[in-house]
Enzyme design. Structure first.
Site, short mmCIF file in Angstrom:
data_model
loop_
_atom_site.label_atom_id
_atom_site.label_comp_id
_atom_site.label_asym_id
_atom_site.label_seq_id
_atom_site.Cartn_x
_atom_site.Cartn_y
_atom_site.Cartn_z
N ASP A 1 31.18 2.62 13.26
CA ASP A 1 31.28 3.47 14.45
C ASP A 1 30.02 3.47 15.31
O ASP A 1 29.71 4.46 16.00
CB ASP A 1 31.61 4.92 14.05
N ASP B 1 0.82 -1.23 0.00
CA ASP B 1 0.00 0.00 0.00
C ASP B 1 0.85 1.27 0.00
O ASP B 1 0.37 2.34 0.40
CB ASP B 1 -0.95 0.01 1.20
N HIS C 1 23.93 -15.82 5.37
CA HIS C 1 23.51 -15.11 4.16
C HIS C 1 23.24 -13.63 4.41
O HIS C 1 22.71 -12.93 3.55
CB HIS C 1 22.26 -15.77 3.57
#
Length: 424
Positions: free
Chosen positions: A349, A172, A342
């Site tokens: 940082d 949507d 995977h």
């Protein structure tokens, strides 16, 4: 003048050779000039200039007011995606690389077909190489229900080596999903054993979802040749959280190596720590040098890659060949043990995080269509860092001694694979 048979043969041979070279060049050689020189270290990721550079060099701009929820492994990822599909009222746009026949593929096909039958506009784009079930019943079910389904580049031999590796689901125009997961049974479970792959995906709300939708439409227009627009696809998106985000896309067809540039700029801006978890870690020379420079600046650099459970031995050997100089420079490398790793994640940082489809290899940097979501937020980076550390706790460290003590056969296999790393 009448051409002799030998002349006709010469003309035909020349045409065939020219066509073959053209196809080879388009598939395996990029006409774009590759960044070859090191990028100077001017600022850190906490400097406003870094945010400006990422917005202006990569585009689109980094947007405020988003919320990104991490989802880990199939037990969390697939229910969230399927629930979002089930809740769709107007539109679904879905692009993926892997769509492998099985229970998960059938569940997604049934959910998408059901929404299309209800009148929701459903658009699905699947890569022709990543899909192993182009003529399967699951895809026929979607088409019969009214799903607009396209296969990316399956009939274009001149672009056969260029693939869409993007993972995008937008509901949507308001809720998006991206990350590393494929639609296949291998991703089910919770990475407890070799049958349950380790991966992360992300549920996204806020203004950046429009950038995710635009990334999908980039390839939809190339395949379907239709522009999807209006409030059903691009509604007004209000701020819903504190994450500053950017969804950038990279494609060789547009002369762009945005994925590589994003990694180079991010690594170059690191001042304290770099955490990179990636399924296919085969860095090119400049990226390797950039990581080494960061380590020499005193940055703690950690790399997490698959262990023995890996879907490509070729990648395993190519990865291992590229680790020597990194290990010599103090970079720490870990190999995930329980299952195939995977994930695609980089944390700089404890502030800048990038996740999505891009692997750390030439195929993602130069050949594939990719899309990555980058987030500037300390709390999100802390969460991503904890997930990374948890994975490291289930890994074994690969040391310089391990690399130096490879067998002659392993060294030969590693070198051979690395020579072809441009196609990984």
């Amino acid at each position: 003048m009448k051409l002799r048979s030998s002349d006709l043969l010469l003309v035909a041979s020349t045409a065939v050779i020219t066509a073959a070279l053209t196809i080879f060049g388009r598939n395996f050689i990029s006409g774009e000039k590759k960044i070859k020189r090191k990028i100077k270290h001017f600022y850190g990721v906490d400097d406003p200039q870094f945010e400006r550079a990422m917005s202006q060099l990569l585009g689109p701009p980094i947007l405020h007011g988003n919320h990104v929820e991490p989802l880990h492994n199939g037990d969390e990822i697939f229910p969230a995606m399927l629930a979002a599909i089930e809740g769709a009222k107007r539109t679904i746009t879905f692009e993926t690389f892997i769509y492998w026949d099985g229970e998960i593929a059938n569940r997604f096909a049934s959910a998408l077909a059901r929404k299309a039958a209800e009148g929701v506009q459903v658009h699905v784009l699947i890569d022709g190489v990543g899909c192993n079930c182009i003529n399967a019943e699951s895809l026929r079910r979607m088409r019969d229900a009214g799903v607009e389904l396209e296969i990316y580049h399956i009939a274009n031999i001149a672009r056969a080596n260029h693939r869409t590796h993007r993972k995008l689901l937008v509901i949507d125009g308001t809720v998006g999903f991206t990350g590393g997961v494929g639609i296949a049974d291998e991703w089910t479970g919770d990475a407890r054993n070799a049958d349950e792959w380790r991966d992360s995906h992300y549920r996204v709300e806020g203004p950046v979802v429009a950038q995710m939708q635009a990334a999908f439409l980039d390839n939809w227009m190339k395949t379907r040749a239709v522009v999807l627009h209006g409030d059903d696809y691009f509604p007004e998106l209000k701020k819903v959280g504190n994450h500053r985000c950017q969804m950038f896309k990279s494609s060789p067809m547009e002369g762009s190596e945005s994925a590589r540039l994003m990694f180079l700029l991010s690594i170059n801006s690191a001042q304290r720590s770099i955490k990179i978890g990636n399924a296919y870690f085969v860095p090119d020379d400049l990226t390797t040098e950039t990581l080494i420079d960061a380590a020499r600046r005193g940055v703690d650099v950690e790399i997490l890659v698959p262990g023995d459970e890996i879907d490509s031995l070729f990648v395993k050997h190519a990865t291992r060949n590229r680790l020597g100089r990194l290990l010599e420079s103090g970079v720490r490398v870990y190999r995930f043990q329980p299952s195939m790793y995977h994930c695609k994640c980089m944390i700089i940082d404890g502030l800048w995080t990038s996740v999505g489809s891009a692997n750390f290899d030439n195929r993602s940097f130069r050949l594939n269509d990719e899309a990555n979501l980058s987030i500037i937020d300390g709390s999100f980076a802390a969460s991503a860092g904890k997930a990374f550390d948890d994975d490291v706790s289930r890994s074994t460290e690969y040391t310089l001694s391990d690399w130096e003590n490879r067998t002659v056969f392993q060294k030969a296999a590693d070198l051979s694979a690395s020579l072809l790393r441009s196609q990984l």
